[in-house]
Design an enzyme around this catalytic site. Structure first.
Site, PDB file in Angstrom:
ATOM      1  N   ASP A   6      36.830  29.994  57.884  1.00 36.98           N
ATOM      2  CA  ASP A   6      37.404  28.649  57.901  1.00 36.98           C
ATOM      3  C   ASP A   6      36.890  27.917  56.669  1.00 36.98           C
ATOM      4  O   ASP A   6      35.740  27.479  56.628  1.00 36.98           O
ATOM      5  CB  ASP A   6      37.005  27.914  59.181  1.00 36.98           C
ATOM      6  CG  ASP A   6      37.410  26.454  59.172  1.00 36.98           C
ATOM      7  OD1 ASP A   6      38.440  26.136  58.543  1.00 36.98           O
ATOM      8  OD2 ASP A   6      36.686  25.632  59.771  1.00 36.98           O
ATOM      9  N   ASN A   9      36.956  21.792  52.251  1.00 34.17           N
ATOM     10  CA  ASN A   9      36.645  21.314  50.905  1.00 34.17           C
ATOM     11  C   ASN A   9      35.150  21.275  50.624  1.00 34.17           C
ATOM     12  O   ASN A   9      34.736  21.384  49.475  1.00 34.17           O
ATOM     13  CB  ASN A   9      37.237  19.916  50.705  1.00 34.17           C
ATOM     14  CG  ASN A   9      38.749  19.935  50.634  1.00 34.17           C
ATOM     15  OD1 ASN A   9      39.317  20.464  49.694  1.00 34.17           O
ATOM     16  ND2 ASN A   9      39.402  19.360  51.641  1.00 34.17           N
ATOM     17  N   ILE A  12      32.348  26.424  53.962  1.00 32.53           N
ATOM     18  CA  ILE A  12      33.067  27.576  54.514  1.00 32.53           C
ATOM     19  C   ILE A  12      32.284  28.029  55.737  1.00 32.53           C
ATOM     20  O   ILE A  12      31.079  28.281  55.659  1.00 32.53           O
ATOM     21  CB  ILE A  12      33.152  28.728  53.497  1.00 32.53           C
ATOM     22  CG1 ILE A  12      33.852  28.270  52.221  1.00 32.53           C
ATOM     23  CG2 ILE A  12      33.866  29.938  54.099  1.00 32.53           C
ATOM     24  CD1 ILE A  12      33.718  29.262  51.075  1.00 32.53           C
ATOM     25  N   VAL A  13      32.981  28.104  56.875  1.00 35.46           N
ATOM     26  CA  VAL A  13      32.336  28.546  58.109  1.00 35.46           C
ATOM     27  C   VAL A  13      32.837  29.948  58.426  1.00 35.46           C
ATOM     28  O   VAL A  13      34.045  30.189  58.505  1.00 35.46           O
ATOM     29  CB  VAL A  13      32.637  27.595  59.281  1.00 35.46           C
ATOM     30  CG1 VAL A  13      31.962  28.076  60.553  1.00 35.46           C
ATOM     31  CG2 VAL A  13      32.188  26.175  58.948  1.00 35.46           C
ATOM     32  N   GLY A 107      48.327  21.261  58.008  1.00 31.08           N
ATOM     33  CA  GLY A 107      47.169  21.962  57.464  1.00 31.08           C
ATOM     34  C   GLY A 107      46.690  23.088  58.364  1.00 31.08           C
ATOM     35  O   GLY A 107      46.738  22.980  59.598  1.00 31.08           O
ATOM     36  N   ASP A 109      43.750  24.005  58.995  1.00 27.95           N
ATOM     37  CA  ASP A 109      42.637  23.591  59.840  1.00 27.95           C
ATOM     38  C   ASP A 109      43.127  22.889  61.103  1.00 27.95           C
ATOM     39  O   ASP A 109      42.578  23.088  62.195  1.00 27.95           O
ATOM     40  CB  ASP A 109      41.669  22.688  59.063  1.00 27.95           C
ATOM     41  CG  ASP A 109      42.362  21.486  58.418  1.00 27.95           C
ATOM     42  OD1 ASP A 109      43.589  21.536  58.202  1.00 27.95           O
ATOM     43  OD2 ASP A 109      41.665  20.501  58.109  1.00 27.95           O
ATOM     44  N   ASP A 129      38.210  15.886  63.981  1.00 23.92           N
ATOM     45  CA  ASP A 129      37.564  16.871  63.110  1.00 23.92           C
ATOM     46  C   ASP A 129      36.893  16.111  61.972  1.00 23.92           C
ATOM     47  O   ASP A 129      37.554  15.545  61.097  1.00 23.92           O
ATOM     48  CB  ASP A 129      38.600  17.860  62.564  1.00 23.92           C
ATOM     49  CG  ASP A 129      37.955  19.033  61.831  1.00 23.92           C
ATOM     50  OD1 ASP A 129      36.737  18.972  61.540  1.00 23.92           O
ATOM     51  OD2 ASP A 129      38.666  20.002  61.538  1.00 23.92           O
ATOM     52  N   THR A 132      35.222  16.657  55.332  1.00 23.70           N
ATOM     53  CA  THR A 132      35.428  15.863  54.122  1.00 23.70           C
ATOM     54  C   THR A 132      36.306  14.662  54.438  1.00 23.70           C
ATOM     55  O   THR A 132      36.044  13.543  53.999  1.00 23.70           O
ATOM     56  CB  THR A 132      36.079  16.731  53.028  1.00 23.70           C
ATOM     57  OG1 THR A 132      35.260  17.888  52.809  1.00 23.70           O
ATOM     58  CG2 THR A 132      36.212  15.958  51.732  1.00 23.70           C
ATOM     59  N   THR A 185      18.890  -2.106  52.594  1.00 24.14           N
ATOM     60  CA  THR A 185      20.184  -1.627  52.097  1.00 24.14           C
ATOM     61  C   THR A 185      20.557  -0.268  52.675  1.00 24.14           C
ATOM     62  O   THR A 185      21.687  -0.053  53.144  1.00 24.14           O
ATOM     63  CB  THR A 185      20.180  -1.541  50.564  1.00 24.14           C
ATOM     64  OG1 THR A 185      19.928  -2.846  50.027  1.00 24.14           O
ATOM     65  CG2 THR A 185      21.507  -1.036  50.031  1.00 24.14           C
TER      66      THR A 185
END
Length: 256
Positions: A6, A9, A12-13, A107, A109, A129, A132, A185
């Site tokens: 999988d 961006n 990778i799994v 997509g 995914d 999900d 990114t 901050t």
């Protein structure tokens, strides 16, 4: 063993399945500059790390949203002598009734997430999900993929802040304690990104349930899910293997 890949961006799994059991799960950084041979070496090293070798692989399946890398993954598996390689895309058997304007552009995914959800849970389902980008997918009671939402991911939002506001630093997404009202901050940015994302997820979950059913199962997956879900007030099922489970199911649907 069936190897699932999988590719997102950011990461990778990889998962290894045998007789419907997940043998290992590994996550590596996505690197667009690597060649197919370099990815073959990387995949081989990951297999070795978990006590396996390339000859143990009977087949592989690839889901990639990084289009330029998709052929490299396929060539990498071929270099490892994997003969049966499937890539998720138009024409593949999914068992998903996709009711969006152009089903061909959905997509890979999102397809994998939908397949995984329908295999593991009783629809209706809402899938968050967190990678990114943060995506939301809706699956109706009659197992139809209705569409969803796309939202800038947590890290993208933080990077946009630090790159466009000179006084704001580049920070990580680790939140120490349940800090809502930041007194500096960094904590204020973390509150906004993490607690803010959790609040968005709560609100969107409520609105999606109003449309597809109050009994909808709401699932959270992706690399950042485990950091955000503990701060949500709505009930989310944290499922970190949803996509690779969906990939494995797709492999079985398409290889007799």
């Amino acid at each position: 063993m069936i190897l699932t890949i999988d590719a997102g961006n950011t990461n990778i799994v990889l998962g290894g399945f045998e007789n419907d059991k997940l043998l290992f799960l590994s996550r590596v950084a996505t690197q667009t500059a690597l060649t197919s041979d370099e990815y073959a070496v990387k995949f081989s090293e990951i297999l070795s790390l978990h006590g396996y070798k390339s000859s143990d692989i009977d087949g592989g399946i690839i889901s990639s949203v990084v289009t330029p890398l998709t052929p490299a993954f396929g060539d990498a598996l071929k270099a490892l002598s994997v003969d049966k390689v499937i890539t998720v895309g138009p024409g593949i058997k999914t068992g998903v009734n996709i009711k969006i304007d152009d089903p061909a552009v959905l997509g890979a995914d999102l397809v994998c997430g939908a397949v995984g959800a329908m295999e593991k849970y009783a629809p209706p389902c809402v899938i968050f999900d967190l990678g990114t980008a943060t995506t939301i997918s809706a699956i109706s009671r009659d197992r139809v993929f209705l569409g969803g939402s796309i939202i800038p991911g947590v890290k993208i939002s933080l990077k946009a802040l630090s790159s466009t506001a000179a006084a704001l630093p580049d920070i990580n997404t680790e939140l120490t304690g349940n800090v809502l009202i930041g007194t500096n901050t960094v904590d204020s940015m973390k509150s906004g990104s993490i607690i803010g994302t959790a609040s968005m997820m709560d609100g969107m979950a409520i609105r999606y349930r109003e449309v597809i059913g109050e009994d909808a199962v709401v699932i959270a997956t992706g690399g950042l899910a485990s950091s955000i879900v503990p701060h949500c007030r709505e009930k989310f099922v944290l499922d970190e293997t949803l996509l690779i489970d969906g990939l494995y199911s797709l492999y079985k649907k398409n290889v007799q």
